[in-house]
Structures are given as C-alpha cells and as structure tokens.
Scaffold this motif. Structure first.
Motif, mmCIF file in Angstrom:
data_model
loop_
_atom_site.group_PDB
_atom_site.id
_atom_site.type_symbol
_atom_site.label_atom_id
_atom_site.label_comp_id
_atom_site.label_asym_id
_atom_site.label_seq_id
_atom_site.Cartn_x
_atom_site.Cartn_y
_atom_site.Cartn_z
ATOM 1 N N ILE A 308 0.833 -1.194 0.000
ATOM 2 C CA ILE A 308 0.000 0.000 0.000
ATOM 3 C C ILE A 308 0.875 1.254 0.000
ATOM 4 C CG2 ILE A 308 -1.851 1.226 1.188
ATOM 5 C CD1 ILE A 308 -2.629 -1.512 0.059
ATOM 6 N N LEU A 309 0.513 2.227 -0.832
ATOM 7 C CA LEU A 309 1.267 3.461 -0.934
ATOM 8 C C LEU A 309 0.659 4.604 -0.126
ATOM 9 C CD1 LEU A 309 1.999 3.472 -4.774
ATOM 10 C CD2 LEU A 309 3.559 2.810 -2.935
ATOM 11 N N SER A 310 -0.595 4.480 0.272
ATOM 12 C CA SER A 310 -1.263 5.551 0.993
ATOM 13 C C SER A 310 -0.887 5.521 2.472
ATOM 14 C CB SER A 310 -2.778 5.418 0.848
ATOM 15 O OG SER A 310 -3.240 4.281 1.562
ATOM 16 N N GLN A 311 -1.518 6.407 3.279
ATOM 17 C CA GLN A 311 -1.253 6.459 4.712
ATOM 18 C C GLN A 311 -1.672 5.179 5.429
ATOM 19 O OE1 GLN A 311 -2.820 10.012 6.503
ATOM 20 N NE2 GLN A 311 -2.054 11.330 4.870
ATOM 21 N N LEU A 312 -2.456 4.352 4.770
ATOM 22 C CA LEU A 312 -2.845 3.073 5.344
ATOM 23 C C LEU A 312 -1.648 2.146 5.548
ATOM 24 C CD1 LEU A 312 -5.383 1.387 6.146
ATOM 25 C CD2 LEU A 312 -5.439 0.575 3.787
ATOM 26 N N SER A 313 -0.564 2.389 4.854
ATOM 27 C CA SER A 313 0.605 1.503 4.918
ATOM 28 C C SER A 313 1.186 1.404 6.330
ATOM 29 C CB SER A 313 1.686 1.988 3.947
ATOM 30 O OG SER A 313 2.128 3.291 4.301
ATOM 31 N N SER A 314 0.970 2.397 7.162
ATOM 32 C CA SER A 314 1.569 2.401 8.495
ATOM 33 C C SER A 314 0.840 1.510 9.492
ATOM 34 C CB SER A 314 1.611 3.841 9.031
ATOM 35 O OG SER A 314 0.300 4.358 9.172
ATOM 36 N N VAL A 315 -0.360 1.011 9.135
ATOM 37 C CA VAL A 315 -1.137 0.225 10.099
ATOM 38 C C VAL A 315 -1.451 -1.176 9.584
ATOM 39 C CG1 VAL A 315 -2.154 2.241 11.198
ATOM 40 C CG2 VAL A 315 -3.287 1.222 9.214
ATOM 41 N N GLN A 316 -0.841 -1.593 8.478
ATOM 42 C CA GLN A 316 -1.099 -2.933 7.950
ATOM 43 C C GLN A 316 0.158 -3.460 7.262
ATOM 44 O OE1 GLN A 316 -1.545 -3.383 4.127
ATOM 45 N NE2 GLN A 316 -0.286 -1.567 4.402
ATOM 46 N N ASN A 317 0.102 -4.736 6.860
ATOM 47 C CA ASN A 317 1.280 -5.408 6.311
ATOM 48 C C ASN A 317 1.076 -5.881 4.873
ATOM 49 O OD1 ASN A 317 2.775 -5.245 8.818
ATOM 50 N ND2 ASN A 317 1.385 -6.829 9.605
ATOM 51 N N GLY A 318 0.302 -5.148 4.116
ATOM 52 C CA GLY A 318 0.129 -5.489 2.716
ATOM 53 C C GLY A 318 -0.958 -6.524 2.489
ATOM 54 N N SER A 319 -1.131 -6.922 1.236
ATOM 55 C CA SER A 319 -2.166 -7.876 0.840
ATOM 56 C C SER A 319 -1.525 -9.051 0.112
ATOM 57 C CB SER A 319 -3.199 -7.201 -0.070
ATOM 58 O OG SER A 319 -3.775 -6.077 0.560
ATOM 59 N N HIS A 320 -1.967 -10.257 0.463
ATOM 60 C CA HIS A 320 -1.441 -11.485 -0.131
ATOM 61 C C HIS A 320 -2.549 -12.175 -0.928
ATOM 62 C CE1 HIS A 320 2.254 -11.444 2.397
ATOM 63 N NE2 HIS A 320 1.454 -10.859 3.274
ATOM 64 N N GLU A 321 -2.161 -12.751 -2.060
ATOM 65 C CA GLU A 321 -3.128 -13.451 -2.897
ATOM 66 C C GLU A 321 -2.470 -14.686 -3.497
ATOM 67 O OE1 GLU A 321 -5.490 -12.358 -6.970
ATOM 68 O OE2 GLU A 321 -5.401 -10.795 -5.421
ATOM 69 N N VAL A 322 -3.168 -15.812 -3.423
ATOM 70 C CA VAL A 322 -2.671 -17.086 -3.955
ATOM 71 C C VAL A 322 -3.726 -17.668 -4.882
ATOM 72 C CG1 VAL A 322 -1.911 -19.426 -3.403
ATOM 73 C CG2 VAL A 322 -1.290 -17.527 -1.895
ATOM 74 N N THR A 323 -3.298 -18.176 -6.034
ATOM 75 C CA THR A 323 -4.217 -18.856 -6.948
ATOM 76 C C THR A 323 -3.647 -20.213 -7.328
ATOM 77 O OG1 THR A 323 -3.212 -17.820 -8.910
ATOM 78 C CG2 THR A 323 -5.113 -16.708 -7.918
ATOM 79 N N LEU A 324 -4.532 -21.136 -7.599
ATOM 80 C CA LEU A 324 -4.190 -22.478 -8.052
ATOM 81 C C LEU A 324 -5.068 -22.790 -9.249
ATOM 82 C CD1 LEU A 324 -2.652 -25.191 -7.531
ATOM 83 C CD2 LEU A 324 -4.642 -25.878 -6.178
ATOM 84 N N GLY A 325 -4.470 -23.079 -10.410
ATOM 85 C CA GLY A 325 -5.226 -23.364 -11.618
ATOM 86 C C GLY A 325 -4.940 -24.752 -12.155
ATOM 87 N N ILE A 326 -5.986 -25.448 -12.600
ATOM 88 C CA ILE A 326 -5.864 -26.813 -13.098
ATOM 89 C C ILE A 326 -6.637 -26.941 -14.399
ATOM 90 C CG2 ILE A 326 -6.263 -29.252 -12.619
ATOM 91 C CD1 ILE A 326 -6.200 -28.632 -9.665
ATOM 92 N N THR A 327 -6.003 -27.530 -15.419
ATOM 93 C CA THR A 327 -6.658 -27.845 -16.682
ATOM 94 C C THR A 327 -7.146 -29.280 -16.640
ATOM 95 O OG1 THR A 327 -5.254 -26.278 -17.880
ATOM 96 C CG2 THR A 327 -6.392 -27.949 -19.179
ATOM 97 N N PHE A 328 -8.414 -29.495 -17.044
ATOM 98 C CA PHE A 328 -9.024 -30.820 -16.970
ATOM 99 C C PHE A 328 -9.136 -31.443 -18.353
ATOM 100 C CE2 PHE A 328 -10.647 -28.459 -13.352
ATOM 101 C CZ PHE A 328 -10.518 -29.365 -12.316
ATOM 102 N N GLY A 329 -9.108 -32.779 -18.367
ATOM 103 C CA GLY A 329 -9.410 -33.517 -19.581
ATOM 104 C C GLY A 329 -8.317 -33.426 -20.630
#
Length: 341
Positions: A308-329
């Motif tokens: 985060i670049l705004s003033q919110l950066s001083s009270v949190q530790n960022g955002s994490h995102e995980v994805t898992l993709g699978i092709t079938f058949g």
C-alpha cells in the motif's frame, strides 16, 4: 442516532476511512483481485471459455494483513467450451465468498459466452457473454458493540438479504492483443451513500455497486524463450475515483511468469465527493509483485503481494493473494494460438 463503539471493527472503520486516500469507500465496494490477469472471467463473462479447455481456478486473497476485520475473499471457478470442435459456446461457473468486518457476501454465478470465429485460421474471436446469479448479503450484529446495549438499530444477530444479479460483457482477442468491456452487478442497486448504515429488516446498504470494467493487453515476443505481457484494467463506478491497474509480466519459456503492477486512481468525471474534499484525495493506492509458475502443463500456481502506498501503509502489512489453476481432460485438437491472456 446513537454513536457506536465498535470494538471488533474499529480498525476496519479506520482503514476504510484511510483507504479513501486511494478510492472512496462509497464507490469501490466490488471484490478486487490482483491476479484477474490469469483468469478474467471474474471481471468479464465474455471471457468464459477463452482457454478452450476446461479450466478450474481457486483464489484466496487476504487484504491489509494486520488489521482486524480487513477484507478476506475466496473464489472458485470452472469454465470451458461445450462444443470442442467449433468452440462457439463457453460455459462457466463461479462461487465467491467475501468478508469485511461484520458484513459478508456469498455469490454464485453461471456464465455463458457466444464466441464468433473471425478468420479461417481461428486465431481471432469476438465473444459476447452474459452471467446470472445470486448474492447473499449478511450483517452480523453480534460482532458490533454499541454503547447502548438495547439500541434497536443494531440487529441482535445475523440478518440476510438475497439479491439476484446479471452481468454482460464483450471480449475480443487475437495472438497479439485483446480488449474487453463489461458491466457488472446490474441488479445489486445503488441505494445508499453509507455501507455501514442498516436496519433490522434489510441489508440494502451493503450491496455492491454497479461497475463498468475495461480490460486490455498485448503480447510482445522478444525471442523464442522470452515474452512480455503488458495489461490494463479500468474500473468505473461513476461515484468514486476511476481505478486503474497497470501490469507487466515477463514470461520465460512459457512456464514462469514474473512481473509487477501499479494500482491508482484517476479523475475522469466530476464527482460529488469533490464538493466536500476539494478533489484533493490522494490517488495513490498500491504496487504489486506478481508471479505464476507452471508446475506441470496442467497445473499452475500464482502468488501476488500488494504494498500500500497511501497512509494506510503504516497500520497494515500489505495484501497477499494465492491462486491455483488446473486444466481438466484431454485436448480435442491442437490449440492454434497458445493462451497467454
């Protein structure tokens, strides 16, 4: 109306206020994924079936880590073509669960896309998509702690509201670039200026806002083993600042993707909030690091981190995102154009 001392969500209220530095809370409620670039069905139903194989994806996002009650989102989807020879009909399903402090939303969607073939080589398609579904909006009054314990405004327990929804989109692609536009959450309504206002019978005020999305990108070939995939996402709700995501990913040997992104706000139209703020809201939001790796030709794992670049950066530790993709058949025939979009 009584004033509230919401012990369990006080930090959430603070972050919502601070996040106005990058996007006005009343205008940017829709679910946000940094890794939409790996499966754009979440922002455009016309993307359904683009990969021309049955593809399932699981996504988990924890936003503003370290703040109690911060947004947490999970999604699972599957889509493909139902006619593998002509590939004209895409079908997809998506489930989304989103939680923010005492409020939550659980959605189920079915998407259909009609895919027009534009050339004999079948490297260009124009797709028209529609999605229909239902969202359950909930508010848990037990998570709120008012000063007046008998205040009748706060619900005693959980209240729910079921809202149908429709979305539309158009998507074009060829081996070199793509573009799409969509309108989402058409039936959710826009009946309140305050997402933290409620009563004992309705949760209308925590509905998502109607949004318009534009996505576009390209593929640049440097040599047989290195490609560059720039992209842009524009989110518009016609109330808060227009949100823009700009991303660029390098692709090594078609297996390892790495790059970054920048999310910011821009002023496109005159907004009501400018009367109260003087249009001085900071439009800085976040920068992202993004990666995706093909463990096998059918299994991929993605991870992204938002700072985060705004003033919110001083009270949190960022955002994490995980994805898992699978092709079938099995592939019914060879894909004429590799799917990098």
């Amino acid at each position: 109306m009584n004033k509230y001392n919401m012990k369990h969500i006080i930090k959430t209220s603070t972050l919502l206020f601070l996040s106005c530095m990058g996007m006005v809370a009343k205008g940017q409620q829709n679910i946000q994924f940094t890794q939409y670039i790996f499966n754009s069905m979440s922002v455009n139903p016309a993307y359904t079936g683009y990969k021309e194989e049955w593809f399932g994806q699981l996504g988990l996002r924890s936003q503003w880590v370290g703040i109690e009650g911060a947004p947490e989102t999970g999604t699972i989807s599957i889509d493909g073509v139902v006619d593998p020879n002509q590939k004209r009909h895409g079908l997809g399903f998506q489930a989304i669960a989103d939680r923010l402090g005492p409020q939550s939303a659980t959605s189920l969607y079915a998407n259909y896309a009609f895919r027009l073939r534009l050339n004999d080589e079948d490297t260009q398609r124009l797709s028209f998509g529609i999605g229909a579904g239902m969202t359950q909006y909930s508010l848990d009054g037990a998570k709120l702690r008012p000063n007046d314990q008998v205040d009748g405004v706060i619900p005693a327990g959980r209240i729910n509201s079921f809202i149908p929804d429709v979305r539309f989109g158009v998507y074009y692609y060829n081996p070199h670039w793509y573009a799409g536009v969509s309108v989402m959450d058409l039936l959710s309504g826009d009946q309140s200026n305050n997402i933290f206002r409620w009563d004992n019978t309705t949760t209308d005020n925590i509905r998502r806002r109607r949004h318009m999305y534009f996505i576009g990108g390209a593929l640049v070939n440097f040599n047989s083993g290195l490609k560059l995939r720039p992209s842009v996402l524009v989110k518009e709700d016609f109330k808060g600042p227009t949100s823009v995501d700009v991303n660029a990913l390098f692709i090594f040997d078609n297996r390892f993707w790495i790059g970054g992104g920048w999310r910011t706000g821009v002023t496109v139209f005159k907004r009501d909030y400018a009367r109260f703020t003087g249009n001085k809201l900071s439009k800085q939001n976040s920068v992202s690091a993004i990666t995706q790796f093909y463990v096998t030709p059918k299994l991929r794992i993605g991870y992204s981190y938002d700072y985060i670049l705004s003033q919110l950066s001083s009270v949190q530790n960022g955002s994490h995102e995980v994805t898992l993709g699978i092709t079938f058949g099995q592939r019914s025939n060879r894909l004429l154009s590799p799917r990098f979009f």
